[in-house]
Design an enzyme around this catalytic site. Structure first.
Site, PDB file in Angstrom:
ATOM      1  N   GLU A 140      -3.516  -0.609  -4.347  1.00  0.00           N
ATOM      2  CA  GLU A 140      -4.259  -0.130  -3.183  1.00  0.00           C
ATOM      3  C   GLU A 140      -4.380  -1.284  -2.192  1.00  0.00           C
ATOM      4  O   GLU A 140      -4.542  -2.435  -2.602  1.00  0.00           O
ATOM      5  CB  GLU A 140      -5.676   0.339  -3.543  1.00  0.00           C
ATOM      6  CG  GLU A 140      -5.739   1.737  -4.085  1.00  0.00           C
ATOM      7  CD  GLU A 140      -5.411   1.788  -5.564  1.00  0.00           C
ATOM      8  OE1 GLU A 140      -5.736   0.804  -6.265  1.00  0.00           O
ATOM      9  OE2 GLU A 140      -4.825   2.786  -6.012  1.00  0.00           O
ATOM     10  N   TYR A 186       4.125  -6.013   0.846  1.00  0.00           N
ATOM     11  CA  TYR A 186       4.426  -4.996  -0.169  1.00  0.00           C
ATOM     12  C   TYR A 186       5.654  -4.172   0.218  1.00  0.00           C
ATOM     13  O   TYR A 186       6.521  -3.897  -0.614  1.00  0.00           O
ATOM     14  CB  TYR A 186       3.217  -4.078  -0.369  1.00  0.00           C
ATOM     15  CG  TYR A 186       1.955  -4.778  -0.818  1.00  0.00           C
ATOM     16  CD1 TYR A 186       1.994  -5.825  -1.727  1.00  0.00           C
ATOM     17  CD2 TYR A 186       0.706  -4.389  -0.334  1.00  0.00           C
ATOM     18  CE1 TYR A 186       0.837  -6.469  -2.139  1.00  0.00           C
ATOM     19  CE2 TYR A 186      -0.451  -5.020  -0.746  1.00  0.00           C
ATOM     20  CZ  TYR A 186      -0.389  -6.060  -1.637  1.00  0.00           C
ATOM     21  OH  TYR A 186      -1.533  -6.696  -2.045  1.00  0.00           O
TER      22      TYR A 186
END
Ligand SMILES: CC(C)(COP(=O)(O)OP(=O)(O)OC[C@H]1O[C@@H](n2cnc3c(N)ncnc32)[C@H](O)[C@@H]1OP(=O)(O)O)[C@@H](O)C(=O)NCCC(=O)NCCS
Length: 164
Positions: free
Chosen positions: A112, A124
């Site tokens: 998250e 990411y």
């Protein structure tokens, strides 16, 4: 590529690192920071793998953690000291954790991230994570939404000898 890759040793974290971890955690995460006890529990938690980035002089300038539940892995945290960001340290630590996830046979890696955290989302996505969905008010007390992101880890193809 990050501008100036720095020479760091990425190594497992130990209890002796807690003071440095606690200091960076409070600097980087403010009201959402984990307490020192939570950090201590994480380092020895089931399925947890924590690494730190150490400068040649011995100072810790980053840390990251992964939880493998037997099927999937979850990035628990990744953080680089503000004075050392943008030097490839976050990428080095995450790559080490992703290698570990592959080595233990994780099917995917989940995480998250705050929807307003552009550096982390960029990092990411550059490693292959894709957005799965949005979790409303995931970060409290700030009441900020999170993206859930996933990196599938395909299993290596079996050789003819390994096939049943
Ligand atoms: C996210 C974080 C861990 C990245 O660590 P880092 O050591 O700076 O990462 P790297 O140097 O490996 O850079 C990774 C990418 O992020 C980008 N990036 C790093 N700092 C950035 C900034 N301030 N603004 C925009 N992009 C940035 C870089 O462009 C880099 O991409 P590139 O390799 O294509 O150039 C770091 O910014 C951090 O600690 N943030 C605070 C804690 C946090 O939010 N953690 C994530 C919780 S989900």
């Amino acid at each position: 590529m990050s501008a100036a890759a720095v020479d760091v040793l990425v190594r497992p974290l130990v209890a002796a690192d807690l003071a440095a971890l606690d200091r960076m955690e409070r600097t980087l995460f403010g009201v959402s920071a984990w307490s020192r006890q939570m950090l201590a529990d994480e380092l020895v938690g089931p399925g947890r793998t924590y690494v730190g980035a150490e400068l040649p002089g011995g100072s810790l300038v980053g840390y990251a953690g992964l939880w493998f539940d037997g099927r999937d892995a979850q990035v628990m945290t990744v953080a680089t000291d503000p004075g050392h960001q943008g030097q490839g340290i976050g990428r080095r630590m995450l790559t080490t954790l992703l290698d570990h996830a592959r080595a233990v046979g994780a099917e995917s890696v989940l995480l998250e991230v705050r929807v307003d955290n552009a550096p982390a989302i960029h990092l990411y996505e550059s490693l292959g994570f894709r957005r799965l969905g949005r979790r409303r008010g995931y970060y409290q007390p700030e009441n900020v939404d999170a993206w859930t992101m996933q990196l599938p880890l395909p299993r290596p193809a079996r050789t003819a000898q390994e096939a049943p």
